[in-house]
Structure formats: structure tokens, C-alpha cells
Enzyme design. Structure first.
Site, PDB file in Angstrom:
ATOM      1  N   ASP A 197       0.877  -1.177   0.000  1.00 34.41           N
ATOM      2  CA  ASP A 197       0.000   0.000   0.000  1.00 34.41           C
ATOM      3  C   ASP A 197       0.917   1.231   0.000  1.00 34.41           C
ATOM      4  O   ASP A 197       2.130   1.117   0.209  1.00 34.41           O
ATOM      5  CB  ASP A 197      -0.885  -0.013   1.261  1.00 34.41           C
ATOM      6  CG  ASP A 197      -1.795   1.207   1.349  1.00 34.41           C
ATOM      7  OD1 ASP A 197      -2.367   1.614   0.325  1.00 34.41           O
ATOM      8  OD2 ASP A 197      -1.923   1.787   2.455  1.00 34.41           O
ATOM      9  N   SER A 198       0.299   2.400  -0.155  1.00 31.02           N
ATOM     10  CA  SER A 198       1.075   3.638  -0.014  1.00 31.02           C
ATOM     11  C   SER A 198       1.533   3.823   1.433  1.00 31.02           C
ATOM     12  O   SER A 198       2.436   4.613   1.694  1.00 31.02           O
ATOM     13  CB  SER A 198       0.212   4.827  -0.413  1.00 31.02           C
ATOM     14  OG  SER A 198      -0.896   4.918   0.462  1.00 31.02           O
ATOM     15  N   HIS A 220      -7.109   2.844   3.887  1.00 33.66           N
ATOM     16  CA  HIS A 220      -6.843   3.546   5.150  1.00 33.66           C
ATOM     17  C   HIS A 220      -8.127   3.720   5.984  1.00 33.66           C
ATOM     18  O   HIS A 220      -8.062   3.787   7.218  1.00 33.66           O
ATOM     19  CB  HIS A 220      -6.265   4.943   4.882  1.00 33.66           C
ATOM     20  CG  HIS A 220      -4.797   4.969   4.570  1.00 33.66           C
ATOM     21  ND1 HIS A 220      -4.281   4.554   3.367  1.00 33.66           N
ATOM     22  CD2 HIS A 220      -3.737   5.388   5.318  1.00 33.66           C
ATOM     23  CE1 HIS A 220      -2.958   4.706   3.385  1.00 33.66           C
ATOM     24  NE2 HIS A 220      -2.600   5.214   4.551  1.00 33.66           N
ATOM     25  N   CYS A 270      -4.456  -1.574  -1.783  1.00 37.20           N
ATOM     26  CA  CYS A 270      -4.531  -0.137  -2.023  1.00 37.20           C
ATOM     27  C   CYS A 270      -5.452   0.073  -3.224  1.00 37.20           C
ATOM     28  O   CYS A 270      -5.155  -0.430  -4.320  1.00 37.20           O
ATOM     29  CB  CYS A 270      -3.123   0.379  -2.337  1.00 37.20           C
ATOM     30  SG  CYS A 270      -3.070   2.127  -2.777  1.00 37.20           S
ATOM     31  N   CYS A 319     -10.970   3.106   0.096  1.00 40.37           N
ATOM     32  CA  CYS A 319      -9.569   3.412   0.388  1.00 40.37           C
ATOM     33  C   CYS A 319      -9.222   2.579   1.614  1.00 40.37           C
ATOM     34  O   CYS A 319      -9.964   2.593   2.613  1.00 40.37           O
ATOM     35  CB  CYS A 319      -9.386   4.894   0.693  1.00 40.37           C
ATOM     36  SG  CYS A 319      -7.739   5.272   1.367  1.00 40.37           S
ATOM     37  N   GLU A 363      -2.183   8.130   8.841  1.00 35.91           N
ATOM     38  CA  GLU A 363      -0.739   7.828   8.875  1.00 35.91           C
ATOM     39  C   GLU A 363      -0.105   8.310  10.188  1.00 35.91           C
ATOM     40  O   GLU A 363       0.863   7.740  10.661  1.00 35.91           O
ATOM     41  CB  GLU A 363      -0.014   8.484   7.690  1.00 35.91           C
ATOM     42  CG  GLU A 363      -0.211   7.773   6.359  1.00 35.91           C
ATOM     43  CD  GLU A 363       0.433   6.404   6.284  1.00 35.91           C
ATOM     44  OE1 GLU A 363       1.569   6.240   6.746  1.00 35.91           O
ATOM     45  OE2 GLU A 363      -0.222   5.474   5.747  1.00 35.91           O
TER      46      GLU A 363
HETATM   47  N1  DGL Z   1      -4.741   3.272   1.008  1.00 40.06           N
HETATM   48  C1  DGL Z   1      -4.765   3.745  -0.324  1.00 40.06           C
HETATM   49  C2  DGL Z   1      -6.029   3.413  -1.061  1.00 40.06           C
HETATM   50  O1  DGL Z   1      -6.630   2.418  -0.764  1.00 40.06           O
HETATM   51  C3  DGL Z   1      -4.054   4.990  -0.709  1.00 40.06           C
HETATM   52  C4  DGL Z   1      -4.323   6.238   0.021  1.00 40.06           C
HETATM   53  C5  DGL Z   1      -3.352   7.297  -0.451  1.00 40.06           C
HETATM   54  O2  DGL Z   1      -2.161   7.054  -0.371  1.00 40.06           O
HETATM   55  O3  DGL Z   1      -3.813   8.342  -0.936  1.00 40.06           O
HETATM   56  O4  DGL Z   1      -6.417   4.092  -1.979  1.00 40.06           O
END
Ligand code: DGL
Length: 284
Positions: free
Chosen positions: A22-23, A198, A85, A196, A164
Site C-alpha cells: 500500500d502507499s 486507510h 490499495c 480506500c 498515517e
Molecule cells: N490506502 C490507499 C487506497 O486504498 C491509498 C491512500 C493514499 O495514499 O492516498 O487508496
């Protein structure tokens, strides 16, 4: 040469890890579901904290990062790659499948189909990054599955950064979510799709803002089941007691380490990696 190596037949054993990326820490919401379902599997997890957030970046750049990460995870012996992600899935899933035809990938698809099938009010909210909303994958699921359903979208600017930092409940996190959700609630949504990875970490706050009558869809358990099906189909299930997770970041390893227990429910050591250009990850 590198391309040739990766497209050669790869001999697999069940103890090889699942590669997940993931990011940032968002991928831990998917890893958490996978640990519950497949506790015996070994895992290599990478969070690209050097480049988080991915959401406002061009899709081409996220594709380049995703290819570099995939090469690293394959070099670590991954038997399956999970794009934990939505943004990387929107930007790179098709490209990765073409580039690495012998590798199995699992990606995130915005869960608008189950939302559209079960909504009573006919109004569904979707929370995702700008890149995910721009991608062809999102356009395709909306076109195929949401006839007669009104879809309301919001990108929640700043929310990924709050998560984060480990801020799941603070004033700023609440303000971002309220400004996304209040207009949706006024339009009578009964379902919120988290597109997302996150965002599952703020489900308790989303529930407090929306109330119990609004359903919140976290796709992580379904993605974990899909990964399990692929591993079973390949005959590569690892039946150990508790698989080992190796964590890597391109950012601050101590900062990521400090979040693991709260977000994942288990502690671990995080090792640092470094980007060489935008295409290659190496150990620091
Ligand atoms: N967790 C990520 C997603 O599912 C990326 C969020 C990000 O880095 O902007 O899109």
C-alpha cells in the site's frame, strides 16, 4: 533481462510469503483480515511512506511505483501479490497482470456492487482518493452495477495523512469526516463504501457520525477470501501455526512500528527500504 527473469516459470512452495503493499498503513486493514483468515501464511508487507499519499498523484506515477514494489516483493519470493490499495489497483492492476503474466495478483475493487444491491434508500456514499475516482476500474463498476442508484462521492482530503499519524479520533479527523458525511446524510444515504484501505481504521468514528442505521462496507474480508481462494487453487496453502510477517517501509521505520499494535493488533519490527529513482527499491 529483468523482464525475462520475471516471466520465467517460477517454482513455488507453500511457505513462500504473500506480498502485500500500500502507499502506507492502509494496507494493514487488509493484512489484518488476511491474518484472521490465514494465520499460517508468511507475509512480506511494504508501505510506501516515502510517497504517501498516492491519491492526489497522477495514475502513471502510481503505476511506476507499483511496478517497482512488485519487483521487490517478487525478489523476496512472494507467491501472490496483494495490492492492498485502491489507488494502486486503479492505476496499475491491469498493467501488472500484463507485465508479470505468471504472477497471481489480487487488487481492491470499490465495493459499490454489494452496496447498490442492498440499499433501501437508493442513495450510496463512496469515500475514496481522487486517483481511484479517476480510474477506469471505478467508472466500470459504477456503470455496470449502479443503475437506478444515486452515488455520492467524496475524497476526504487530508484523512489519509491523519491516519498515517495514528490520529483516528481527533478534532481534525472528525472535521474531515463530518464535512464528507454530513452532506451525504442530508441526501439520505443508508450505505457508505470505504474505497480506500486507510479508511476502515476510522469506522468507529464514521459510525458515531452516521449512526447505526447506516451500513459501512469494508472490503478487506472479501479481499482476504479472494487471496485465500487463489492460494488454495494453486495448492500453496501454508498450514503452519502462526506465519511470520516481515514489514518494510520507504519512510520512517520507527513511526510505522509505533502504529502496528494499534492498527494491526500485533507488534513487529519494520525494516527500511530506499527508492532509487521512482522505479527500484533497495535495502537501506
Ligand atoms: N490506502 C490507499 C487506497 O486504498 C491509498 C491512500 C493514499 O495514499 O492516498 O487508496
Amino acid at each position: 533481462m529483468r523482464k525475462f527473469c520475471c516471466s520465467m516459470i517460477r517454482i513455488m512452495s507453500s511457505s513462500q510469503p504473500i506480498g502485500i503493499f500500500d502507499s502506507g498503513v492502509g494496507g494493514l486493514s487488509v493484512l489484518r483480515a488476511m491474518r484472521q483468515l490465514m494465520p499460517g501464511e508468511n507475509v512480506v508487507f511494504f508501505g510506501d511512506q516515502r510517497h504517501v499519499p498516492y491519491g492526489p498523484r497522477p495514475l502513471e506515477q502510481v503505476r511506476t511505483f507499483s511496478e517497482g514494489i512488485t519487483r521487490f516483493l517478487l525478489d523476496e519470493g512472494s507467491k501472490l501479490i496483494v495490492l492492498a490499495c485502491n489507488t494502486a489497483s486503479a492505476a496499475a492492476l491491469g498493467h501488472l497482470r500484463q507485465t508479470f503474466p505468471n504472477v497471481k495478483f489480487v487488487g481492491m475493487e470499490p465495493a459499490v456492487k454489494p452496496a447498490a444491491e442492498t440499499t433501501h434508500t437508493g442513495v450510496v456514499g463512496v469515500l475514496a482518493t481522487p486517483a481511484t475516482f479517476q480510474g477506469a476500474l471505478y467508472a466500470s463498476v459504477v456503470e455496470r452495477f449502479t443503475t437506478g442508484v444515486q452515488i455520492l462521492q467524496n475524497t476526504c482530503p487530508g484523512l489519509v495523512q491523519q491516519i498515517e499519524k495514528g490520529d483516528l479520533e481527533g478534532t481534525e479527523t472528525r472535521r474531515i469526516l463530518e464535512s464528507a458525511l454530513h452532506p451525504m446524510l442530508e441526501k439520505n444515504i443508508d450505505t457508505v463504501v470505504l474505497a480506500c484501505t486507510h479508511f476502515p481504521f476510522v469506522i468507529p468514528l464514521i459510525r458515531r457520525i452516521c449512526g447505526d442505521s447506516v451500513r459501512v462496507i469494508d472490503p478487506a474480508p472479501a479481499v482476504a477470501r479472494q487471496a485465500q481462494r487463489l492460494i488454495e487453487a494453486q495448492g500453496q496453502v501454508n498450514n503452519g501455526d502462526r506465519g511470520r510477517v516481515r514489514f518494510y517501509t520507504s519512510g520512517d521505520e520507527a513511526a510505522v512500528e509505533s502504529l502496528l499494535l494499534n492498527l494491526l493488533g500485533e507488534a513487529g519490527r519494520v525494516e527500511p527500504l530506499k527508492w532509487v529513482g521512482e522505479e527500484r527499491l533497495v535495502r537501506r
